[in-house]
Scaffold this motif. Sequence first.
Motif, PDB file in Angstrom:
ATOM      1  N   LYS A 193       0.828  -1.212   0.000  1.00  0.00           N
ATOM      2  CA  LYS A 193       0.000   0.000   0.000  1.00  0.00           C
ATOM      3  C   LYS A 193       0.865   1.265   0.000  1.00  0.00           C
ATOM      4  N   THR A 202      -4.112  -5.954  -0.905  1.00  0.00           N
ATOM      5  CA  THR A 202      -4.069  -6.084  -2.373  1.00  0.00           C
ATOM      6  C   THR A 202      -5.285  -5.423  -3.013  1.00  0.00           C
ATOM      7  N   LYS A 226     -14.015   1.606  -0.828  1.00  0.00           N
ATOM      8  CA  LYS A 226     -12.940   2.440  -0.286  1.00  0.00           C
ATOM      9  C   LYS A 226     -11.636   1.831  -0.781  1.00  0.00           C
ATOM     10  N   PRO A 269      -2.782 -18.219   6.858  1.00  0.00           N
ATOM     11  CA  PRO A 269      -2.181 -18.467   8.178  1.00  0.00           C
ATOM     12  C   PRO A 269      -3.162 -18.063   9.288  1.00  0.00           C
ATOM     13  N   LYS A 312     -22.028  -4.707   6.024  1.00  0.00           N
ATOM     14  CA  LYS A 312     -21.263  -3.708   5.263  1.00  0.00           C
ATOM     15  C   LYS A 312     -22.046  -3.261   4.037  1.00  0.00           C
ATOM     16  N   ARG A 334     -21.827   5.794   7.138  1.00  0.00           N
ATOM     17  CA  ARG A 334     -20.684   4.906   6.899  1.00  0.00           C
ATOM     18  C   ARG A 334     -19.622   5.002   7.990  1.00  0.00           C
TER      19      ARG A 334
HETATM   20  N1  LIG Z   1     -11.106  -0.772   1.852  1.00  0.00           N
HETATM   21  C1  LIG Z   1     -11.705  -1.087   2.963  1.00  0.00           C
HETATM   22  O1  LIG Z   1     -12.887  -0.799   3.181  1.00  0.00           O
HETATM   23  C2  LIG Z   1     -10.943  -1.840   4.001  1.00  0.00           C
HETATM   24  C3  LIG Z   1     -11.645  -2.453   5.055  1.00  0.00           C
HETATM   25  C4  LIG Z   1     -10.920  -3.162   5.979  1.00  0.00           C
HETATM   26  C5  LIG Z   1      -9.546  -3.278   5.872  1.00  0.00           C
HETATM   27  N2  LIG Z   1      -8.918  -2.699   4.834  1.00  0.00           N
HETATM   28  C6  LIG Z   1      -7.477  -2.851   4.661  1.00  0.00           C
HETATM   29  O2  LIG Z   1      -7.205  -4.239   4.431  1.00  0.00           O
HETATM   30  C7  LIG Z   1      -5.859  -4.504   4.828  1.00  0.00           C
HETATM   31  C8  LIG Z   1      -5.802  -5.769   5.624  1.00  0.00           C
HETATM   32  O3  LIG Z   1      -6.270  -6.820   4.828  1.00  0.00           O
HETATM   33  P1  LIG Z   1      -5.988  -8.356   5.201  1.00  0.00           P
HETATM   34  O4  LIG Z   1      -6.228  -8.572   6.625  1.00  0.00           O
HETATM   35  O5  LIG Z   1      -6.713  -9.133   4.215  1.00  0.00           O
HETATM   36  O6  LIG Z   1      -4.432  -8.475   5.065  1.00  0.00           O
HETATM   37  P2  LIG Z   1      -3.414  -8.555   3.837  1.00  0.00           P
HETATM   38  O7  LIG Z   1      -3.999  -8.168   2.553  1.00  0.00           O
HETATM   39  O8  LIG Z   1      -2.239  -7.788   4.309  1.00  0.00           O
HETATM   40  O9  LIG Z   1      -3.110 -10.109   3.779  1.00  0.00           O
HETATM   41  C9  LIG Z   1      -2.442 -10.720   4.858  1.00  0.00           C
HETATM   42  C10 LIG Z   1      -1.351 -11.680   4.356  1.00  0.00           C
HETATM   43  O10 LIG Z   1      -1.956 -12.851   3.836  1.00  0.00           O
HETATM   44  C11 LIG Z   1      -1.469 -13.136   2.519  1.00  0.00           C
HETATM   45  N3  LIG Z   1      -2.570 -13.834   1.880  1.00  0.00           N
HETATM   46  C12 LIG Z   1      -3.677 -13.300   1.333  1.00  0.00           C
HETATM   47  N4  LIG Z   1      -4.526 -14.271   0.982  1.00  0.00           N
HETATM   48  C13 LIG Z   1      -3.942 -15.452   1.306  1.00  0.00           C
HETATM   49  C14 LIG Z   1      -4.337 -16.810   1.209  1.00  0.00           C
HETATM   50  N5  LIG Z   1      -5.534 -17.147   0.752  1.00  0.00           N
HETATM   51  N6  LIG Z   1      -3.484 -17.747   1.625  1.00  0.00           N
HETATM   52  C15 LIG Z   1      -2.288 -17.407   2.157  1.00  0.00           C
HETATM   53  N7  LIG Z   1      -1.859 -16.143   2.294  1.00  0.00           N
HETATM   54  C16 LIG Z   1      -2.688 -15.181   1.873  1.00  0.00           C
HETATM   55  C17 LIG Z   1      -1.094 -11.780   1.989  1.00  0.00           C
HETATM   56  O11 LIG Z   1      -0.167 -11.854   0.943  1.00  0.00           O
HETATM   57  C18 LIG Z   1      -0.517 -11.111   3.230  1.00  0.00           C
HETATM   58  O12 LIG Z   1       0.817 -11.487   3.414  1.00  0.00           O
HETATM   59  C19 LIG Z   1      -5.392  -3.299   5.587  1.00  0.00           C
HETATM   60  O13 LIG Z   1      -4.538  -2.538   4.776  1.00  0.00           O
HETATM   61  C20 LIG Z   1      -6.657  -2.528   5.871  1.00  0.00           C
HETATM   62  O14 LIG Z   1      -6.422  -1.160   5.987  1.00  0.00           O
HETATM   63  C21 LIG Z   1      -9.581  -1.978   3.902  1.00  0.00           C
END
Ligand SMILES: NC(=O)c1ccc[n+]([C@@H]2O[C@H](COP(=O)([O-])OP(=O)(O)OC[C@H]3O[C@@H](n4cnc5c(N)ncnc54)[C@H](O)[C@@H]3O)[C@@H](O)[C@H]2O)c1
Length: 545
Positions: free
Chosen positions: A262, A293, A328, A360, A412, A426
């Motif tokens: 990010k 992502t 978002k 994980p 949501k 929101r």
């Molecule tokens: N846009 C929005 O409304 C919104 C809402 C909530 C959170 N977020 C954002 O989302 C992010 C957190 O997302 P997250 O918790 O998904 O974490 P992440 O995207 O950082 O993923 C966590 C880890 O898991 C790995 N990974 C992803 N899918 C996998 C899979 N199926 N198997 C194995 N590994 C996998 C990723 O490469 C990463 O290393 C934060 O940046 C947060 O700010 C955004």
Amino acid sequence: MSGPLVVLVGPMGVGKSTVGELLAARLGTTYRDTDADVVAEAGKPIAEIFYDEGEEHFRALERRAVATAVAEHPGVLSLGGGAVLDGTTRELLAGLPVVYLSMDVDEAVRRVGLGAARPLLAVNPRRQWRELMDARRHLYEEVARTVVATDENTPEEVAQAIIDALELPEGQAAPGVENTGMTQQGPTRIQVAGSAGSDPYEVLVGHQLLGELPQLIGDRARRVAVLHPEALAETGEAVRQDLADQGYEAIAIQLPNAEEAKTVEVAAYCWKALGQTGFTRTDVIVGVGGGATTDVAGFVAASWLRGVRWIAVPTTVLGMVDAAVGGKTGINTAEGKNLVGAFHPPAGVLCDLAALESLPVHDYVSGMAEIIKAGFIADPVILDLVEADPEGARTPSGPHTAELIERSIRVKAEVVSSDLKESGLREILNYGHTLGHAIEKNERYKWRHGAAVSIGMVFAAELGRLAGRLDDATADRHRTILESVGLPLAYRGDQWPKLLENMKVDKKSRGDLLRFIVLDGIGKPTVLEGPDPAVLLAAYGEVSA
Ligand SMILES: NC(=O)c1ccc[n+]([C@@H]2O[C@H](COP(=O)([O-])OP(=O)(O)OC[C@H]3O[C@@H](n4cnc5c(N)ncnc54)[C@H](O)[C@@H]3O)[C@@H](O)[C@H]2O)c1
Ligand SMILES: O=C(O)C(=O)C[C@@H](O)[C@H](O)[C@H](O)COP(=O)(O)O
């Protein structure tokens, strides 16, 4: 006669359980699956057994489960995809009515979909599948009395072929089992309404959803860019290849894992790739990965040519229940979390639950914070379900996994359907995020989002309690439920001045006024504006380690 009526062997995803259950109903008997027996004995999903104890240990458990089931189960029995690797198991199967359900590689990759998450197919599913089948085909054939191809056939046709081949007598349907065939249940479809000039879209939750991608991408697109994290390199490549096979000019753009994606540098790298590919306004971006992502994929889609369509394929719990839904999008800056971004809803969201099998456990648990948030701000049934089985809530095979995910998405979807651009309602989705984001920044974005939000919610609950809004029991319930799934409740006490500074750039702040979402009760979120600094400090005291 002792022993099972039919034993089904064959690779994962071939449909052993669908066909097995259908067959059992047709034969008036019962169905048993040795994978389920292994999971029950180990008390955890197969992916976790592989991860914690290794394949050898799993195979030993499987060997025992097969021996027990063959000895005691009189109905239809299905074995795990790799059970035939074991010589003892193969000897045990000699003489039994074993059916090998086969399918070709392309069909296998299509059916398993993001089940690239399955332990043995974590990377490069297509190539690995081919290798896996080359190693196992002769073993399936060795133990099988008959081979039934599943590629072009419905489960009903496969079941009929087995009945014919083994000359099985059809019986009465077992009580409670409808003898009408087991068609695959389709995905759950949750609607997100168009708001602030955006188009409506659907969030699909289910299995094997990749087949939906071409329809969502549409005919007008020539090029598709698949953005994925390093951890899902081969899954991203498999998705790209499938789209290329459908005739799109498909590229894969690999991003760093987690929050390292990010950044403006990563966004610029994506813009460069799109520019070099000649990406036009009718082309489409697909984000395959966790929230980090999809946040970047959506942001790149929002900013390229001032906006191209994008599709989210979340692969984490948090991505499914929160990040991929609602439009978002954004990146972090040195000054704070998500400070640069845009509201740019996806054209569709595909939540393939199979993807969660490789997640994980700490990432899975991180997603539970947003599920629990949805419970506190809007849907108390979520809290009841988590409390009924906190261990189950931490795993993809928990009894309420799909329901927890779907309920959270509905919360949501309902909010963002009426307030895309956060003009009011929101803001409730930001419960726990004011302090949570401040902690993330303080930790240089090395913490998982959900862990920080968990502490942020306990803080918000204490703030609500101290402000005289929230009752003690509900405030305390935050601690018990978050702790029960393994989320943290406290942060370093000496960091308050830095956290306070970080919170000043929170997007809910107005001028010098800090604003927090607090609860008047479960399902009753509200805004607390400019709380007394002493109250803030006291609330922080309650979460200080
Ligand atoms: N846009 C929005 O409304 C919104 C809402 C909530 C959170 N977020 C954002 O989302 C992010 C957190 O997302 P997250 O918790 O998904 O974490 P992440 O995207 O950082 O993923 C966590 C880890 O898991 C790995 N990974 C992803 N899918 C996998 C899979 N199926 N198997 C194995 N590994 C996998 C990723 O490469 C990463 O290393 C934060 O940046 C947060 O700010 C955004
Ligand atoms: O969708 C929203 O709105 C949210 O606030 C959901 C949050 O869980 C999410 O972390 C979001 O990215 C935070 O948004 P921000 O505007 O505070 O950066």
